[in-house]
Design an enzyme around this catalytic site. Sequence first.
Site, PDB file in Angstrom:
ATOM      1  CG  HIS A  79      -4.522  -3.195  -0.291  1.00 21.65           C
ATOM      2  ND1 HIS A  79      -4.401  -2.255  -1.348  1.00 21.65           N
ATOM      3  CD2 HIS A  79      -3.954  -2.376   0.765  1.00 21.65           C
ATOM      4  CE1 HIS A  79      -3.919  -1.395  -0.966  1.00 21.65           C
ATOM      5  NE2 HIS A  79      -3.620  -1.329   0.316  1.00 21.65           N
ATOM      6  CB  SER A  82      -0.908  -0.049   1.245  1.00 21.65           C
ATOM      7  OG  SER A  82      -1.842   0.915   1.112  1.00 21.65           O
ATOM      8  CG  ASP A 115      -6.436  -3.154  -3.860  1.00 20.23           C
ATOM      9  OD1 ASP A 115      -7.286  -2.207  -3.103  1.00 20.23           O
ATOM     10  OD2 ASP A 115      -5.081  -3.114  -3.742  1.00 20.23           O
TER      11      ASP A 115
END
Length: 501
Positions: free
Chosen positions: A448, A190, A422
């Site tokens: 994710h 991320s 995602d």
Amino acid sequence: MKQQQQQKLFLIATFIFFLSSPTFTDGAGILSRIFDRTITASGSNHLSSGNSSSKYLTRDALWFNQTLDHFSPYDHRQFRQRYYEFLDHFRAPDGPIFLKICGESECGGISNDYLAVLAKKFEAAVVSPEHRYYGKSSPFKSLTTENLRFLSSKQALFDLAVFRDYYQKSLNARFNRTAADNPWFVFGVSYSGALSAWFRLKFPHLTCGSLASSGVVLAVYNFTEFDQQIGESAGPECKSVLQEITHLVEERLASNANELKSLFGALELKIDGDFMYFLADAAAIAFQYGNPDKLCTPLIEAKKAGEDLVNAYAIYVKEYYVKSFGANVETYNQQHLKNTAVNDDSADRLWWFQVCTEVAYFQVAPSNDSIRSSKVDTRYHLDLCKNVFGEGIYPDVDATNLYYGGTDIAGSKIVFSNGSQDPWRHASKQTSSPEMPSYIISCHNCGHGTDLRGCPQSPLVIEGDASNCSSPDAVHKVRQQIIEHIDLWLSQCRSSGRSSM
């Protein structure tokens, strides 16, 4: 066995010897942070030999002195930065070092995800520094807007460079080596995935390569693609129900806001935009972290049965998003975000500051066919930034993308990977190039950080087990390609006699 224990004791003792002096203190992404908090809430302190079920490889904290402002020749203040190390698989003294970047939340240790498998395969040490300001690594005792001026991705990247230098020197001292350099490889998911890519971009001589798992390298002002991906992942039937729920919620919000907010356990959210943001996130989380059926199945069944859809959604929000997943309604309360005290919930304010100054990622409602409420628009986000941090705070996404390159990042030896469901993948690099391969892991519940977390992505799956992914082969295939890149780039480092090329 006795010899191994003696070696471990020696490593610990020599490291303690090289710990530095006390720190300086100055006087007085919501979804990924929630995921990290759910891991931190449980798990033993250390993964001992044979105990592969622990949620952490280690939770034993170590500390070193970090520079507060890397861009000032005059400001020499420092703060204490927390980090962790895991040496059980390390081929001392010249094995690789895997640097796992902690992102926009408290770093409670090194989680036992697929990186543990990679560390064992490559006989690597794993080290993980906590991001400045987050968790226990706060330079200040008060998080005023003025004190947050040193919170940025640019400062964080220099933190990583300084830490890498510090740790390499401490490792050399342990083994009585002079100027030796282990091969390093950087990992992140991320925002920390973006940091991983940016670290290789800005400090290519300090790492053999990087894995940017769901790495959000593109700063986006109006991130309409986020909501559009939710609709695509939901499918026509579930998407239609979610849109109907939004419409019904908006009607009830106009007629009896307090009753509606009480139904969702969110009466404290006085600003309607905060409330609608909370409800939008509750839906997004199901697709982002690989649990789409927990959302869509009960809502579609409620629709077919002619039940009250708002009530059905409220049950999902309270039972799954809040109770099971671990979300906190307070996270969405702007009054809470104004709190400048350093505490366990400080990450909410800290990440919004980074959002409001650097990357935006404003998850606004698209003009057509939106799932989320139109109340969650650009003005809502800008008003939040102003209300929480004061005048003059806004995200300069053009400057951020100019500095790093966005999805046109001109790096090398960076692997990008994303899950097909995602919504954040639209801020990542999804097009491969010879020096920067990019992979999409396609399956029903691939979200994710699937490459490192397996399925679902929350709660934590030990060692990133992919057996519960709807297509385990898709995960295994991408993981094998990642392994091949790591192996190649580490080999190139070794052949060059340096940590990078």
